[in-house]
Design a protein around this motif. Structure first.
Motif, PDB file in Angstrom:
ATOM      1  N   GLU A 265      72.133 -71.280 114.300  1.00  0.00           N
ATOM      2  CA  GLU A 265      73.319 -72.120 114.403  1.00  0.00           C
ATOM      3  C   GLU A 265      73.656 -72.775 113.065  1.00  0.00           C
ATOM      4  OE1 GLU A 265      71.414 -71.518 118.294  1.00  0.00           O
ATOM      5  OE2 GLU A 265      70.669 -72.181 116.337  1.00  0.00           O
ATOM      6  N   ALA A 266      72.631 -73.249 112.360  1.00  0.00           N
ATOM      7  CA  ALA A 266      72.851 -73.888 111.059  1.00  0.00           C
ATOM      8  C   ALA A 266      73.421 -72.903 110.051  1.00  0.00           C
ATOM      9  CB  ALA A 266      71.539 -74.480 110.543  1.00  0.00           C
ATOM     10  N   MET A 267      72.860 -71.691 110.015  1.00  0.00           N
ATOM     11  CA  MET A 267      73.352 -70.690 109.071  1.00  0.00           C
ATOM     12  C   MET A 267      74.792 -70.284 109.385  1.00  0.00           C
ATOM     13  SD  MET A 267      69.879 -68.372 108.619  1.00  0.00           S
ATOM     14  CE  MET A 267      70.647 -67.123 107.574  1.00  0.00           C
ATOM     15  N   LYS A 268      75.134 -70.210 110.663  1.00  0.00           N
ATOM     16  CA  LYS A 268      76.516 -69.882 111.053  1.00  0.00           C
ATOM     17  C   LYS A 268      77.484 -70.956 110.564  1.00  0.00           C
ATOM     18  CE  LYS A 268      75.316 -67.240 115.201  1.00  0.00           C
ATOM     19  NZ  LYS A 268      75.244 -67.259 116.687  1.00  0.00           N
ATOM     20  N   LEU A 269      77.088 -72.218 110.699  1.00  0.00           N
ATOM     21  CA  LEU A 269      77.947 -73.310 110.231  1.00  0.00           C
ATOM     22  C   LEU A 269      78.163 -73.231 108.728  1.00  0.00           C
ATOM     23  CD1 LEU A 269      76.576 -76.326 112.313  1.00  0.00           C
ATOM     24  CD2 LEU A 269      78.835 -75.274 112.515  1.00  0.00           C
ATOM     25  N   LEU A 270      77.120 -72.933 107.979  1.00  0.00           N
ATOM     26  CA  LEU A 270      77.252 -72.806 106.529  1.00  0.00           C
ATOM     27  C   LEU A 270      78.191 -71.664 106.164  1.00  0.00           C
ATOM     28  CD1 LEU A 270      73.529 -73.286 105.397  1.00  0.00           C
ATOM     29  CD2 LEU A 270      75.346 -74.993 105.434  1.00  0.00           C
ATOM     30  N   LYS A 271      78.022 -70.523 106.845  1.00  0.00           N
ATOM     31  CA  LYS A 271      78.880 -69.370 106.573  1.00  0.00           C
ATOM     32  C   LYS A 271      80.339 -69.676 106.884  1.00  0.00           C
ATOM     33  CE  LYS A 271      77.890 -65.619 105.684  1.00  0.00           C
ATOM     34  NZ  LYS A 271      77.878 -64.929 104.356  1.00  0.00           N
ATOM     35  N   GLU A 272      80.590 -70.389 107.975  1.00  0.00           N
ATOM     36  CA  GLU A 272      81.962 -70.735 108.361  1.00  0.00           C
ATOM     37  C   GLU A 272      82.647 -71.604 107.322  1.00  0.00           C
ATOM     38  OE1 GLU A 272      81.499 -72.547 112.162  1.00  0.00           O
ATOM     39  OE2 GLU A 272      81.114 -70.624 113.196  1.00  0.00           O
ATOM     40  N   LYS A 273      81.854 -72.347 106.561  1.00  0.00           N
ATOM     41  CA  LYS A 273      82.395 -73.206 105.498  1.00  0.00           C
ATOM     42  C   LYS A 273      82.456 -72.483 104.156  1.00  0.00           C
ATOM     43  CE  LYS A 273      83.104 -76.836 107.989  1.00  0.00           C
ATOM     44  NZ  LYS A 273      84.480 -77.357 108.195  1.00  0.00           N
ATOM     45  N   GLY A 274      82.171 -71.190 104.164  1.00  0.00           N
ATOM     46  CA  GLY A 274      82.279 -70.399 102.945  1.00  0.00           C
ATOM     47  C   GLY A 274      81.077 -70.471 102.024  1.00  0.00           C
TER      48      GLY A 274
END
Length: 218
Positions: free
Chosen positions: A97-106
């Protein structure tokens, strides 16, 4: 401003069952079979320190050709032990979940590990993290793995980010040393082999787990 996060793998993103004591003892036994011994040869020491000291002593007695052969043999020992338990790896809670959030923010995501590439890629695939990763730097990708800065510099170049915009996250003081050598920021996590006191001792920031990282950065 963080453009990329470089994660250590074992103990930071995943839980694994690599038998590091077995690995170290096999490496030590190989050095001793060549007549090389040292007080550094203890399974309580980091693997890279054992290997560094063994190679240093080996150079005093043997040719560079022999040293190269020993390096290859030690690398194979490490790979064999790593791959023994690769099917049992699991993702640490909150990491995906944390990695997905980082990816979503570019924010770009790199993986830096002293394990072999085969182990790293299989682990990322098994845990479902591979789709969230932009680039991987493993032991067999470079002559001098962490704590030398070469892997970090290679990852930053591959992801097209500046070192000053890069954050490294790991579970061990060796990761902190690598970050310092590479001139990148560092945050420790407590999901692996080191506790809070280990990071306090070297003056590093730390969080409970990668799950806490987005709240710091986003």
């Amino acid at each position: 401003m963080v453009a990329a996060v470089i994660f250590d793998l074992d103990g930071t993103l995943i839980r694994s069952n690599i038998d590091f004591v077995k690995m170290k003892n096999m490496i030590i036994a190989h050095f001793r079979s060549l007549g090389v011994n040292s007080e550094y040869f203890s399974s309580s020491r980091p693997t890279f320190e054992i290997v560094q000291k063994g190679i240093e002593l080996l150079r005093k007695k043997w040719s560079e050709e022999t040293v190269s052969e020993v390096r290859r043999h030690i690398d194979q020992i490490m790979t064999d032990v790593e791959m023994e338990q690769v099917d049992s790896v699991s993702v640490i809670a909150g990491v995906s979940e944390a990695m997905k959030l980082l990816k979503e923010k570019g924010i770009k995501i790199g993986i830096l590990t002293r394990s072999c590439r085969e182990y790293a890629l299989k682990s990322l695939e098994t845990t479902g993290l591979s789709k969230l990763v932009d680039s991987v730097a493993a032991r067999d990708d470079i002559d001098r793995p962490k704590p030398d800065p070469d892997q970090v510099i290679m990852l930053a170049n591959k992801m097209n980010v500046k070192l000053e915009e890069t954050l490294m996250v790991g579970d061990h003081p060796i990761d902190a040393l690598c970050a310092k050598n590479s001139n990148v920021h560092f945050i420790g996590v407590l999901t692996g082999s080191s506790d809070a006191d280990a990071f306090k001792k070297i003056g590093c920031r730390f969080i409970g787990s990668v799950n806490d990282l987005p709240r710091m950065l986003l």
